[in-house]
Design an enzyme around this catalytic site. Sequence first.
Site, PDB file in Angstrom:
ATOM      1  N   GLY A 180      27.471  40.973  21.053  1.00 34.92           N
ATOM      2  CA  GLY A 180      28.915  40.859  20.939  1.00 34.92           C
ATOM      3  C   GLY A 180      29.371  39.688  20.080  1.00 34.92           C
ATOM      4  N   GLY A 181      28.492  39.231  19.191  1.00 33.62           N
ATOM      5  CA  GLY A 181      28.829  38.101  18.321  1.00 33.62           C
ATOM      6  C   GLY A 181      28.586  36.743  18.948  1.00 33.62           C
ATOM      7  N   PHE A 190      26.492  34.164  17.171  1.00 31.38           N
ATOM      8  CA  PHE A 190      27.079  33.510  16.002  1.00 31.38           C
ATOM      9  C   PHE A 190      28.146  32.478  16.371  1.00 31.38           C
ATOM     10  CE2 PHE A 190      26.331  38.053  14.737  1.00 31.38           C
ATOM     11  CZ  PHE A 190      25.120  37.824  14.110  1.00 31.38           C
ATOM     12  N   TYR A 248      36.733  55.011  25.269  1.00 31.12           N
ATOM     13  CA  TYR A 248      36.886  54.039  24.192  1.00 31.12           C
ATOM     14  C   TYR A 248      38.321  54.034  23.656  1.00 31.12           C
ATOM     15  CZ  TYR A 248      31.789  53.339  23.921  1.00 31.12           C
ATOM     16  OH  TYR A 248      30.475  53.023  24.189  1.00 31.12           O
ATOM     17  N   PRO A 283      23.717  45.051  20.025  1.00 29.89           N
ATOM     18  CA  PRO A 283      22.487  44.442  19.500  1.00 29.89           C
ATOM     19  C   PRO A 283      22.701  43.040  18.925  1.00 29.89           C
ATOM     20  CG  PRO A 283      23.319  46.101  17.984  1.00 29.89           C
ATOM     21  CD  PRO A 283      24.130  46.230  19.238  1.00 29.89           C
ATOM     22  N   LEU A 284      23.955  42.675  18.670  1.00 27.43           N
ATOM     23  CA  LEU A 284      24.261  41.316  18.202  1.00 27.43           C
ATOM     24  C   LEU A 284      24.887  40.485  19.314  1.00 27.43           C
ATOM     25  CD1 LEU A 284      25.763  42.131  14.657  1.00 27.43           C
ATOM     26  CD2 LEU A 284      23.366  41.770  15.306  1.00 27.43           C
TER      27      LEU A 284
END
Length: 300
Positions: free
Chosen positions: A214-215, A218, A53, A211-212
Amino acid sequence: MERVQLAEDLSFSRIIHGLWRLAEWEYSNEETLSLIEHCLEQGITTFDHADIYGSYTCEELFGKAMALKPELRENMEIVTKCGIVLESPNRPEHRSHHYNTSKEHIIKSAEQSLKNLRTDYIDVLLIHRPDPLMNPEEVAEAFMKLKKEGKVRYFGVSNFKDHQFNMLQSYLDFDLVTNQIEVSAYHLENFDDGTLHFCLEKRIKPMAWSPLAGGKIFSSNDEKAVRLRSTLEKIAGEIGAEDLDEVLYAWILKHPAKIMPIVGSGKTKRIDSAVKSLDHKLTLDQWFEILHSSMGHEVP
């Protein structure tokens, strides 16, 4: 905060904080420490890392912040991963992007992570990706050595399918405690291919990265994202959620496999939204409405 039991003497917070983008946030050591303390205050005690990372920098950034208040270590669980090799100015000896799950590499990576994180032990070490050249005997030898020396308490995998998990498990005389997989209302692969059913069968508590999505839910204008946004906005109104991410986390949390979502944000508001999702209980109608929006059709 709800706890999830992975082993007799190991539990994770149901919501996990991920440090994948820590280097991008450009926080000072003090700001990173403040973020860590905020997570702990919210009951988030589990922190997810990987050696790669931030081009091999995020573990060290976390460790520098922890050095300001080392007593916090006893109040948290640290997860990190190894097995991916990346070209990086921070690793000039690396010549290409590949996987390496040799005994030597696993031990070397784990020991470097201990130094970077400024800790005497890692709670859970994961193999980051299935390696087509994995020699499970070498992996088992590395795990046993690290465990015997007290450097790693438990082990798991990431992005493994059931046959890959079973293969590695068959070489070990202790249980792999988790599988970190991609799970979101947008990304249904691990629902469809039986990975989550396998987790239930083996009593494995999975961690969920992205869980989103990666946006994408939206921001994207693709048909799936547009459908999902519309449904999420409707259900957010029904359950009194302030943000759509609360609904997305609640959707994952309803699954009986006790999925633990990883929140990869450096913003306290986003972290707090994930924590709030624990208070939202979706009905079956609402859960399946979100599933149908993702699939683009109803279940058979």
